[in-house]
Design an enzyme around this catalytic site. Structure first.
Site, short mmCIF file in Angstrom:
data_model
loop_
_atom_site.label_atom_id
_atom_site.label_comp_id
_atom_site.label_asym_id
_atom_site.label_seq_id
_atom_site.Cartn_x
_atom_site.Cartn_y
_atom_site.Cartn_z
N CYS A 101 0.83 -1.20 0.00
CA CYS A 101 0.00 0.00 0.00
C CYS A 101 0.87 1.26 0.00
O CYS A 101 1.57 1.51 -0.96
CB CYS A 101 -0.98 -0.05 1.18
SG CYS A 101 -2.40 1.04 0.97
N HIS A 157 -3.04 -5.72 0.94
CA HIS A 157 -2.40 -5.88 2.24
C HIS A 157 -2.27 -7.35 2.64
O HIS A 157 -3.12 -7.85 3.38
CB HIS A 157 -3.24 -5.19 3.32
CG HIS A 157 -3.17 -3.70 3.29
ND1 HIS A 157 -2.17 -2.98 3.90
CD2 HIS A 157 -3.98 -2.79 2.71
CE1 HIS A 157 -2.36 -1.69 3.71
NE2 HIS A 157 -3.46 -1.53 2.99
N GLU A 196 -0.40 -8.55 4.83
CA GLU A 196 -0.20 -8.61 6.28
C GLU A 196 -1.53 -8.56 7.04
O GLU A 196 -1.58 -8.86 8.22
CB GLU A 196 0.74 -7.48 6.74
CG GLU A 196 0.11 -6.10 6.92
CD GLU A 196 -0.16 -5.37 5.61
OE1 GLU A 196 -0.04 -5.98 4.53
OE2 GLU A 196 -0.51 -4.18 5.68
#
Lengths: 230, 85
Positions: free
Chosen positions: A86, A203, A205
């Site tokens: 991002c 994302h 994560e």
């Protein structure tokens, strides 16, 4: 293996990245302050999501001048792995670590939702745990994610297999490109020419627990772990 | 050394999709300005600086644009004015 997670003023996914590395992957992670001058022995550097410096001027434009970025760029130039998610991807483009730029979403809306990605190249240090053509679900959350590059750059990265993730319609429309932000060629993530730098708007994560909707993102972390440990 | 105010216009590069400009174009037409053909929304940056003369101030600002104020991949810039403070 040690992951270094850079915290810029305005980063807000540094804790998510820490959680992914420490709790989901079971490896060591340290936070690196943007004013630091060393990576404290990190094998892999993560530039996390957020709104570094309030996105002033352009997303990522100011963060690239942070003192830590000199070390991050040197790390990448040594061939060591760097990944940006991002805002991290936006910073990488501004810093010249990756080609192109990320512009305001074509819809002019901030988009926050889980999206389908197709793994276009499973032969990179960040995707070797996936298979080519695999569909994965990973969230996006951005207002400036429209990947843009000139025609020559676009054809070069496509030709070299450097587009690693592409947005697609849905499970039944695996071949249909669909871009939630207007990205050229529905590009969601790319790697550098040497292959050791990954930038992606989604994302991974935030997709490491089934409980939170998807664990498809853990593959990015497992891939780099298997590569660096090998 | 004198002090100068240099104004810069930064706009999206021509040919690139400019959704913000298009939204404003549509709004203006709806508002009763059908003659509007195109709108581009950019940034106006004003730099106050010390320089030997206005040429040096402009040259320096051009350099700033190339390195930080504009992103040459996606934006064009032009020096709008250079004035003495």
């Amino acid at each position: 293996m040690k992951f270094g997670i850079v915290t810029f003023p305005g980063s807000n996914c540094d804790y998510d990245a820490y959680h992914a590395v420490v709790d989901a992957l079971g490896e060591e992670a340290v936070y690196l302050w943007h004013k630091d001058h060393d990576l404290r022995g990190s094998d892999v550097v993560i530039l996390p999501g957020g709104f570094s410096y309030g996105d002033y001027l352009r997303a990522g434009a100011i963060a690239r001048f942070s003192p830590i970025m000199r070390e991050v760029i040197a790390h990448a130039e040594r061939g060591a792995p760097v990944m940006g998610f991002c805002n991290g991807f936006q910073i990488m483009c501004e810093a010249g670590l990756l080609p192109g730029a990320l512009l305001r979403n074509a819809s002019l809306r901030f988009v926050c939702e889980a999206v389908r990605l197709r793994v276009e190249n499973a032969d990179t240090p960040f995707t070797n745990r996936y298979t080519r053509g695999q569909l994965i679900t990973i969230p996006i959350a951005h207002g400036d994610g429209r990947y843009t590059a000139d025609a020559e750059t676009l054809s070069r990265i496509e030709g070299e297999g450097r587009v690693v993730f592409r947005y697609v319609g849905g499970p039944g429309d695996a071949d249909e490109w669909w871009s939630p932000n207007g990205s050229m060629n529905a590009i969601a993530g790319i790697v550098s020419a040497a292959g050791n730098v990954l930038g992606m708007m989604p994302h991974p994560e935030r997709a490491v627990d089934d409980l939170l909707g998807s664990s498809d993102g853990i593959g990015v972390f497992e891939s780099i772990l298997s590569r660096v440990a090998a | 050394m004198s002090r100068f105010r240099v104004a810069v216009h930064i706009v999206p590069r021509r040919g690139l999709l400019d959704p913000q400009g298009k939204a404003v174009t549509d709004a203006l037409r709806t508002l009763g300005f059908p003659a509007v053909r195109d709108v581009h929304v950019g940034r106006h940056v004003v730099v106050e600086m010390d320089a030997a003369d206005s040429t040096a101030a402009e040259r320096s600002t051009r350099d700033m644009c190339q390195k930080l104020l504009a992103n040459p991949i996606i934006e064009d810039f032009e020096i709008a004015s250079v004035s003495t403070l």
